[in-house]
Design an enzyme around this catalytic site. Structure first.
Site, PDB file in Angstrom:
ATOM      1  N   SER A 146      -0.249 -14.363  -5.550  1.00 55.98           N
ATOM      2  CA  SER A 146       0.218 -13.872  -6.841  1.00 55.98           C
ATOM      3  C   SER A 146       1.235 -12.762  -6.630  1.00 55.98           C
ATOM      4  O   SER A 146       1.507 -12.351  -5.502  1.00 55.98           O
ATOM      5  CB  SER A 146      -0.951 -13.362  -7.672  1.00 55.98           C
ATOM      6  OG  SER A 146      -1.401 -12.147  -7.128  1.00 55.98           O
ATOM      7  N   LYS A 147       1.768 -12.291  -7.734  1.00 56.12           N
ATOM      8  CA  LYS A 147       2.804 -11.251  -7.745  1.00 56.12           C
ATOM      9  C   LYS A 147       2.479 -10.077  -6.816  1.00 56.12           C
ATOM     10  O   LYS A 147       3.349  -9.536  -6.156  1.00 56.12           O
ATOM     11  CB  LYS A 147       2.872 -10.718  -9.165  1.00 56.12           C
ATOM     12  CG  LYS A 147       4.073 -10.625  -9.916  1.00 56.12           C
ATOM     13  CD  LYS A 147       5.369 -10.869 -10.041  1.00 56.12           C
ATOM     14  CE  LYS A 147       6.700 -10.641  -9.842  1.00 56.12           C
ATOM     15  NZ  LYS A 147       7.381 -11.463  -8.971  1.00 56.12           N
ATOM     16  N   ARG A 148       1.188  -9.705  -6.772  1.00 63.06           N
ATOM     17  CA  ARG A 148       0.912  -8.499  -5.984  1.00 63.06           C
ATOM     18  C   ARG A 148       1.047  -8.723  -4.485  1.00 63.06           C
ATOM     19  O   ARG A 148       1.010  -7.790  -3.702  1.00 63.06           O
ATOM     20  CB  ARG A 148      -0.443  -7.889  -6.367  1.00 63.06           C
ATOM     21  CG  ARG A 148      -1.615  -8.655  -5.933  1.00 63.06           C
ATOM     22  CD  ARG A 148      -2.870  -8.267  -6.708  1.00 63.06           C
ATOM     23  NE  ARG A 148      -3.776  -9.378  -6.637  1.00 63.06           N
ATOM     24  CZ  ARG A 148      -4.537  -9.613  -5.585  1.00 63.06           C
ATOM     25  NH1 ARG A 148      -4.533  -8.793  -4.552  1.00 63.06           N
ATOM     26  NH2 ARG A 148      -5.309 -10.678  -5.552  1.00 63.06           N
ATOM     27  N   HIS A 149       1.212  -9.963  -4.052  1.00 58.27           N
ATOM     28  CA  HIS A 149       1.487 -10.211  -2.628  1.00 58.27           C
ATOM     29  C   HIS A 149       2.985 -10.183  -2.339  1.00 58.27           C
ATOM     30  O   HIS A 149       3.431 -10.543  -1.270  1.00 58.27           O
ATOM     31  CB  HIS A 149       0.943 -11.581  -2.207  1.00 58.27           C
ATOM     32  CG  HIS A 149      -0.532 -11.707  -2.361  1.00 58.27           C
ATOM     33  ND1 HIS A 149      -1.121 -12.564  -3.251  1.00 58.27           N
ATOM     34  CD2 HIS A 149      -1.544 -11.073  -1.726  1.00 58.27           C
ATOM     35  CE1 HIS A 149      -2.429 -12.453  -3.166  1.00 58.27           C
ATOM     36  NE2 HIS A 149      -2.710 -11.558  -2.249  1.00 58.27           N
ATOM     37  N   GLY A 150       3.783  -9.764  -3.293  1.00 55.38           N
ATOM     38  CA  GLY A 150       5.238  -9.766  -3.116  1.00 55.38           C
ATOM     39  C   GLY A 150       5.834 -10.789  -4.055  1.00 55.38           C
ATOM     40  O   GLY A 150       5.140 -11.334  -4.907  1.00 55.38           O
TER      41      GLY A 150
END
Ligand code: GLU
Length: 484
Positions: A250-254
């Site tokens: 998801s977004k929080r992994h980049g």
């Protein structure tokens, strides 16, 4: 060409324009493309845009751009489901007529209350089949009340559906776990299940290769194929992609949107190589595979069942590898848009290609992405560089000694006629002794003077590329910066 099963290979990428394509979507596109190219088959592009409430403006364009950027060319399409409504409605009539589907008049409010009740009882949300066997008079009453029905599939109540998945093997779903899913919505648009099955049939798709999240939809599709008396394509579900913490990517992994990787300066070839290894491998060892090798080697047998883990460091490494493989001319072409985008506006455009080439030959080894280049190279393009004057001082270098060293070096450089790195070094190196400084200290000082940085490409090559005029101006500027 024929696939192993003897049918010609026709695969499709069928994105929904409900957002920008992310890594997982494009991995699906890539596997389909590789499979088609490997078998000399056809790769078809179909936009599944029947969910008008979730449609995102501009998403189709970004999907097409991303595929083009990566070189995933399609042989047919793009087809748009929103332009094919008549085909779906016609099929629904057939299903209704043959008793495989029924009209459901339940209001959204009733369904909401039902779901609420089910949640309270800790039951899975499932349509309670209220309208499945409505008596004729009840139906007439509902119809005359003006309720707009949806069409639902009459899922068998007993038994199970088994299919062979090319990746997961035999998969079985009990019918009592499926519900009477909607085929046609009250707005007249088909659901994903209906349009997807009809199009795969009409477009004579041989293999459906899609993300694992669709595996649970497949028994519904198989039932639909049976009801329509159509032969189902072969199915292969591709493993999930997880972040390094093993949570769904998801977004929080980049960045997850593929167009962001383009903006960040990743090369299409590096991206393709990297994505191919998210769920497929040649031999658990080989990391670098060109597009041609991937096409040659790709097979569903080597698609794994276990989730693939996204590793940004590996992507960066791979991109650096592909960047270093570019020849200088290619490198300039790739880097130019990034320099144009990110160098300050006051740097004169158009940039001189020959000069850019000289600059890049010095920094190309150090960049992992093209977007790093403007920053690594900016001092080559600016008229005046900014830095902390304190950097001009050092162990043996107080302001006075620094001023002396800068003045002496500047004078020496003015005399140099053949402005190349070897001649420059030959002239400057002996000054260290004369000034009673270590070579490292003198070179460190000069590096700050000409680049404003402590880390930069080799000093004399840098001076050579910058040119005499710019260098001497920077020596004068440094003298002005030194505290009196
Ligand atoms: N429209 C679906 C998606 O967005 C397609 C799934 C499939 O390939 O069947 O992923």
């Amino acid at each position: 060409m024929q696939s192993e099963s003897g049918t010609s290979v026709r695969v499709r990428f069928a994105p929904s324009p409900t957002g920008y394509p992310h890594l997982g979507n494009i991995r699906t596109a890539l596997f389909n493309w590789l499979f088609a190219r490997h078998h000399d088959g056809k790769f078809i592009l179909r936009i599944e845009d029947t969910d008008i409430t979730r449609k995102v403006e501009g998403a189709v364009e970004v999907i097409l751009d991303s595929l083009q950027w990566l070189g995933l060319d399609w042989d047919e399409g793009p087809y748009f489901q929103s332009q094919r409504l008549a085909i779906y409605r016609e099929t629904v009539h057939k299903l209704l007529k043959e008793g495989h589907a029924y009209l459901c008049y339940c209001s959204p409010e009733r369904l909401e209350t039902m779901r609420h009740e089910q949640a309270k009882q800790k039951q899975p949300p499932k349509y309670d089949r209220h309208c499945r066997d409505l008596a004729q008079e009840e139906r007439t009453r509902l119809e005359s009340s003006g309720a707009t029905p949806v069409v639902r599939f009459r899922t068998p109540l007993e038994g199970e559906t088994t299919f062979h998945d090319l990746v997961y093997g035999l998969v079985t779903f009990r019918h009592d776990t499926l519900d009477d899913f909607v085929l046609l919505k009250s707005d007249g648009y088909p659901t994903y299940h209906l349009a997807n099955v009809i199009d795969d049939h009409v477009m004579t798709i041989s293999h459906v290769l899609r993300a694992e999240e669709w595996l649970s939809s497949t028994p519904r599709h198989v039932l639909l194929y049976q009801a329509l008396n159509w032969q189902a394509p072969q199915f292969g579900h591709l493993p999930m992609i997880l972040g390094p913490d093993r949570a769904k990517l998801s977004k929080r992994h980049g960045s997850t949107n593929i167009n962001e990787y383009q903006k960040e300066g990743y090369l299409p070839d590096a991206m393709v190589n990297f994505l191919a290894l998210l769920g497929w491998s040649l031999d658990d060892r080989t990391e670098v595979l060109s597009r041609e090798e991937l096409i040659k080697q790709f097979s569903l047998e080597r698609v794994g069942k276990t989730a693939a883990v996204f590793n940004k460091d590996k992507l960066e490494w791979m991109n650096g590898f592909y960047l270093r493989k570019l020849n200088l001319g290619e490198y300039v072409q790739q880097a130019m848009p990034f320099l144009n985008r990110d160098l300050p506006g006051f740097v004169k455009r158009p940039l001189d290609e020959a000069y850019v080439g000289e600059v890049l030959s010095l920094i190309k080894e150090r960049a992992k992405t093209l977007a790093e280049i403007p920053q690594l190279a900016s001092f080559f393009f600016l008229d005046e560089i900014q830095y902390d004057p304190g950097l001009l001082l050092g162990k043996k270098l107080d302001a006075q000694a620094a001023a002396k060293a800068i003045t002496v070096a500047s004078r020496q450089l003015q005399e140099v006629e053949i402005w190349d790195a070897t001649t420059l070094e030959g002239n400057v190196r002996p000054l260290a002794g004369e000034l009673n400084l270590g070579t490292g200290e003198l070179f460190g000082l000069l590096r700050i003077v000409v680049t404003g940085r402590t880390a930069a490409p080799p000093l004399f090559q840098t001076i050579a590329v910058l040119g005499k005029k710019k260098c001497l101006e920077r020596f004068d500027a440094a003298l002005r910066l030194l505290p009196a």
